[in-house]
Design a protein around this motif. Structure first.
Motif, PDB file in Angstrom:
ATOM      1  N   GLU A  65       5.225   4.726   4.621  1.00 39.13           N
ATOM      2  CA  GLU A  65       5.323   4.100   3.306  1.00 39.13           C
ATOM      3  C   GLU A  65       5.770   2.644   3.408  1.00 39.13           C
ATOM      4  O   GLU A  65       5.251   1.775   2.704  1.00 39.13           O
ATOM      5  N   GLN A  66       6.729   2.372   4.268  1.00 41.24           N
ATOM      6  CA  GLN A  66       7.198   0.993   4.437  1.00 41.24           C
ATOM      7  C   GLN A  66       6.090   0.106   5.015  1.00 41.24           C
ATOM      8  O   GLN A  66       5.941  -1.052   4.613  1.00 41.24           O
ATOM      9  N   SER A  67       5.321   0.654   5.926  1.00 44.39           N
ATOM     10  CA  SER A  67       4.209  -0.112   6.490  1.00 44.39           C
ATOM     11  C   SER A  67       3.175  -0.414   5.415  1.00 44.39           C
ATOM     12  O   SER A  67       2.659  -1.541   5.324  1.00 44.39           O
ATOM     13  N   LEU A  68       2.867   0.562   4.592  1.00 46.55           N
ATOM     14  CA  LEU A  68       1.897   0.352   3.513  1.00 46.55           C
ATOM     15  C   LEU A  68       2.409  -0.652   2.487  1.00 46.55           C
ATOM     16  O   LEU A  68       1.632  -1.479   1.978  1.00 46.55           O
ATOM     17  N   LEU A  69       3.692  -0.602   2.174  1.00 46.35           N
ATOM     18  CA  LEU A  69       4.267  -1.545   1.211  1.00 46.35           C
ATOM     19  C   LEU A  69       4.093  -2.987   1.671  1.00 46.35           C
ATOM     20  O   LEU A  69       3.928  -3.893   0.846  1.00 46.35           O
ATOM     21  N   TYR A  70       4.152  -3.198   2.966  1.00 43.26           N
ATOM     22  CA  TYR A  70       3.970  -4.551   3.492  1.00 43.26           C
ATOM     23  C   TYR A  70       2.644  -5.145   3.039  1.00 43.26           C
ATOM     24  O   TYR A  70       2.576  -6.312   2.626  1.00 43.26           O
ATOM     25  N   PHE A  71       1.580  -4.364   3.092  1.00 48.52           N
ATOM     26  CA  PHE A  71       0.270  -4.885   2.711  1.00 48.52           C
ATOM     27  C   PHE A  71       0.174  -5.117   1.210  1.00 48.52           C
ATOM     28  O   PHE A  71      -0.584  -5.981   0.764  1.00 48.52           O
ATOM     29  N   ASP A  72       0.961  -4.384   0.425  1.00 45.93           N
ATOM     30  CA  ASP A  72       1.036  -4.689  -1.004  1.00 45.93           C
ATOM     31  C   ASP A  72       1.491  -6.120  -1.223  1.00 45.93           C
ATOM     32  O   ASP A  72       0.990  -6.818  -2.117  1.00 45.93           O
ATOM     33  N   THR A  73       2.453  -6.583  -0.415  1.00 40.55           N
ATOM     34  CA  THR A  73       3.026  -7.923  -0.621  1.00 40.55           C
ATOM     35  C   THR A  73       2.035  -9.036  -0.326  1.00 40.55           C
ATOM     36  O   THR A  73       2.276 -10.189  -0.698  1.00 40.55           O
TER      37      THR A  73
END
Length: 221
Positions: free
Chosen positions: A38-46
């Motif tokens: 989830e943290q890795s995916l959130l990075y691409f949101d940014t």
């Protein structure tokens, strides 16, 4: 003589994972597997133009290293990286294709994604990225290649060679003795160390040297 022998024996048995020079592979996961994905995916949101909300949990001194043809150290420190990424979002960008997996050895998060840019609607940009975490579950190091298949893209990953990333806080000190010693033996670590000591100047110099074709080169267009 006996005391000297004991001292020598103790010196030989020092656990490198218990020192300030500990490498990231010294750490074991402390969070559920889903956390790292989830943290890795959130990075691409940014990095998407329409980003609004919370990004990943960054360590205060998180670093981002992007291998050429990208620009090497492109983020250093949570606040500065967030400022830089706000500028990046001015380029109309989306990351519609993502696959992130958990690995039980650092880096715990590893992703294959495709970036989509409005200026190039018919061409995607494949990127492979890895995410290193500390014991608090914070992202401490991000490393990117133009392509890859869960194996650092064929390039020896830098994240497992940086002393300090394997401490509980996952912090490396570019001016510290551990980094100086590691840099003397590893040109990539030394490159990171020098750039971290003067981040903005080295980043801007790399940006200016890259020229207008950096996206075409990095995306394989």
């Amino acid at each position: 003589m006996i005391l000297l022998l004991f001292a020598c024996a103790a010196e030989k048995t020092v656990d490198p994972c218990a020192t300030g020079a500990a490498l990231s592979t010294c750490l074991a996961p402390t969070q559920p597997e889903s956390w790292y994905v989830e943290q890795s995916l959130l990075y691409f949101d940014t990095l998407e133009t329409d980003f609004a909300g919370e990004g990943p949990l960054y360590a205060p001194e998180v670093a981002r290293w992007e291998w050429p043809p990208w620009l090497k150290l492109t983020g250093y420190g949570a606040e500065d990286m967030e400022r830089i990424d706000a500028v990046v979002r001015l380029i109309e960008t989306a990351v519609p294709e993502r696959e992130c997996l958990f690995f039980d050895e650092q880096p715990f998060g590893r992703c294959r994604v495709d970036f989509s840019y409005a200026e190039h609607p018919d061409q995607s940009c494949p990127i492979y990225e890895e995410f290193t975490f500390n014991d608090a579950g914070e992202v401490t190091f991000i490393e990117a290649w133009s392509e890859g298949v869960w194996d650092a893209g064929g390039t020896p990953r830098l994240s497992t060679r940086v002393p300090g990333l394997g401490t509980a806080a996952g912090r490396f000190d570019p001016a510290g003795a551990e980094m100086v010693a590691a840099g003397a033996a590893d040109a990539d670590v030394e490159d990171l160390r020098v750039r971290a000591l003067d981040f903005y100047a080295t980043w801007l110099a790399e940006y200016e040297a890259a020229g207008p074709d950096v996206f075409a080169d990095g995306c394989g267009w």
